[in-house]
Design a protein around this motif. Structure first.
Motif, PDB file in Angstrom:
ATOM      1  N   TRP A 116      31.598  25.030  62.915  1.00 30.69           N
ATOM      2  CA  TRP A 116      31.133  23.681  62.608  1.00 30.69           C
ATOM      3  C   TRP A 116      29.604  23.700  62.532  1.00 30.69           C
ATOM      4  CZ3 TRP A 116      34.263  19.796  61.156  1.00 30.69           C
ATOM      5  CH2 TRP A 116      35.632  19.958  61.401  1.00 30.69           C
ATOM      6  N   VAL A 117      29.066  23.254  61.385  1.00 28.75           N
ATOM      7  CA  VAL A 117      27.619  23.315  61.149  1.00 28.75           C
ATOM      8  C   VAL A 117      27.148  21.993  60.540  1.00 28.75           C
ATOM      9  CG1 VAL A 117      27.548  25.818  60.859  1.00 28.75           C
ATOM     10  CG2 VAL A 117      27.978  24.352  58.872  1.00 28.75           C
ATOM     11  N   ILE A 118      25.872  21.702  60.723  1.00 26.79           N
ATOM     12  CA  ILE A 118      25.270  20.492  60.159  1.00 26.79           C
ATOM     13  C   ILE A 118      25.085  20.685  58.655  1.00 26.79           C
ATOM     14  CG2 ILE A 118      23.240  19.007  60.157  1.00 26.79           C
ATOM     15  CD1 ILE A 118      22.830  19.777  63.108  1.00 26.79           C
ATOM     16  N   TYR A 178      24.368  12.813  61.964  1.00 25.36           N
ATOM     17  CA  TYR A 178      24.529  14.173  61.449  1.00 25.36           C
ATOM     18  C   TYR A 178      25.937  14.319  60.867  1.00 25.36           C
ATOM     19  CZ  TYR A 178      20.345  15.163  64.222  1.00 25.36           C
ATOM     20  OH  TYR A 178      19.076  15.142  64.755  1.00 25.36           O
ATOM     21  N   THR A 179      25.986  14.851  59.661  1.00 25.54           N
ATOM     22  CA  THR A 179      27.272  15.163  59.028  1.00 25.54           C
ATOM     23  C   THR A 179      27.580  16.626  59.303  1.00 25.54           C
ATOM     24  OG1 THR A 179      26.856  13.563  57.266  1.00 25.54           O
ATOM     25  CG2 THR A 179      28.560  15.222  56.862  1.00 25.54           C
ATOM     26  N   PHE A 231      31.156  13.063  62.043  1.00 21.34           N
ATOM     27  CA  PHE A 231      29.856  12.394  62.052  1.00 21.34           C
ATOM     28  C   PHE A 231      29.413  12.215  63.503  1.00 21.34           C
ATOM     29  CE2 PHE A 231      32.313  10.951  58.385  1.00 21.34           C
ATOM     30  CZ  PHE A 231      31.472  11.323  57.342  1.00 21.34           C
ATOM     31  N   VAL A 232      28.229  12.733  63.807  1.00 20.16           N
ATOM     32  CA  VAL A 232      27.685  12.646  65.162  1.00 20.16           C
ATOM     33  C   VAL A 232      26.471  11.725  65.125  1.00 20.16           C
ATOM     34  CG1 VAL A 232      26.696  13.910  67.103  1.00 20.16           C
ATOM     35  CG2 VAL A 232      28.482  14.978  65.693  1.00 20.16           C
ATOM     36  N   ASP A 233      26.560  10.628  65.868  1.00 22.76           N
ATOM     37  CA  ASP A 233      25.464   9.658  65.940  1.00 22.76           C
ATOM     38  C   ASP A 233      24.643   9.905  67.205  1.00 22.76           C
ATOM     39  OD1 ASP A 233      26.229   8.160  63.579  1.00 22.76           O
ATOM     40  OD2 ASP A 233      27.926   7.428  64.750  1.00 22.76           O
ATOM     41  N   THR A 234      23.327   9.886  67.055  1.00 25.87           N
ATOM     42  CA  THR A 234      22.450  10.144  68.201  1.00 25.87           C
ATOM     43  C   THR A 234      21.332   9.115  68.279  1.00 25.87           C
ATOM     44  OG1 THR A 234      20.930  11.558  66.938  1.00 25.87           O
ATOM     45  CG2 THR A 234      22.829  12.630  67.961  1.00 25.87           C
TER      46      THR A 234
END
Length: 245
Positions: free
Chosen positions: A236-238, A227-228, A197-200
């Motif tokens: 690695w993809v969204i 983003y998962t 999980f990428v938090d922006t």
């Protein structure tokens, strides 16, 4: 004629008698406690069924009563010291311990890597996940369909109804005409098993209001996104994206 060598031979229940190679002697031995019994007299010897045979009884290989072993058989086995089999136990324990050491040497580094990376991913995987988010941002700002396809999963594109380049490029053109100074800052990365999980925090100046009407002065906007990111075919993809309240 008997060819049995001299020795102690069974001479009835609980008794052995000495055979000198040619005839029975007066020496008798108890097989129960190992002590010599009183010498047998001539009458006793003659009365014995074994003495009347004229030769000591023997086991296989000798003539005589079946079921009785010659000297050096049961008597020798009974008096020989028992050989310890404890070494077998030590060999088994050694093999088991060696297996444990080898397993630990293999598994411990793997487990350390799994737990230190937050549940199945390592630092390199996290970097690849962040790169996918950055690539997705570049695709929108540049209208680059190849980057868009590389950064997203098929499920994500289907869910957003942008499954082909024509549809994406049309939406991307509208996006670039409606915002300015779009910036993406990664503020956190976490994982669960093989999902990252990428938090922006994403900021931009909007050129239109909520009704789609042009603004005289651009309106600064700040949004939080998560983003998962998943691994598909080694990349690695969204796979999903959510905007915060």
């Amino acid at each position: 004629m008997s060819t049995n060598p001299p020795g102690w031979y069974d001479y009835g229940p609980g008794t052995r008698r000495w055979w000198d190679g040619a005839k029975w002697t007066e020496h008798v031995q108890s097989t129960e406690d190992g002590t010599d019994a009183p010498p047998a007299g001539p009458d006793d010897a003659q009365s014995s069924e074994y003495a009347s045979a004229g030769a000591p009884p023997s086991g296989p290989g000798f003539t005589g009563a079946p079921g009785y072993a010659p000297a050096g058989g049961a008597f020798t086995a009974a008096t020989e010291p028992k050989k310890s089999k404890l070494w077998i136990l030590w060999v088994v324990l050694g093999v088991v311990l060696l297996g444990i050491v080898i397993a630990a040497a293999v598994l411990i580094p793997i487990l350390i890597g799994v737990f230190s990376s937050g549940g199945g991913v390592d630092e390199a995987d996290q970097q690849e996940a962040v790169r996918a988010v950055e690539l997705y941002d570049e695709a929108w700002r540049e209208g680059d369909c190849d980057k868009y396809l590389e950064a997203t999963s098929e499920a994500f594109r289907t869910g957003n109804q942008l499954t082909d380049c024509a549809a994406f490029e049309e939406q991307s053109a509208g996006f670039t005409q409606s915002v300015e100074n779009y910036q993406v800052e990664v503020v956190g990365v976490s994982s669960s098993e093989r999902t990252i999980f990428v938090d922006t925090t994403e900021t931009y100046d909007s050129l239109f209001n909520a009704d789609g009407e042009p603004l005289d002065t651009p309106e600064p906007i700040e949004e939080t996104w998560q983003y998962t990111v998943v691994e598909i075919d080694g990349a690695w993809v969204i796979d999903n994206a959510f905007v915060g309240e």
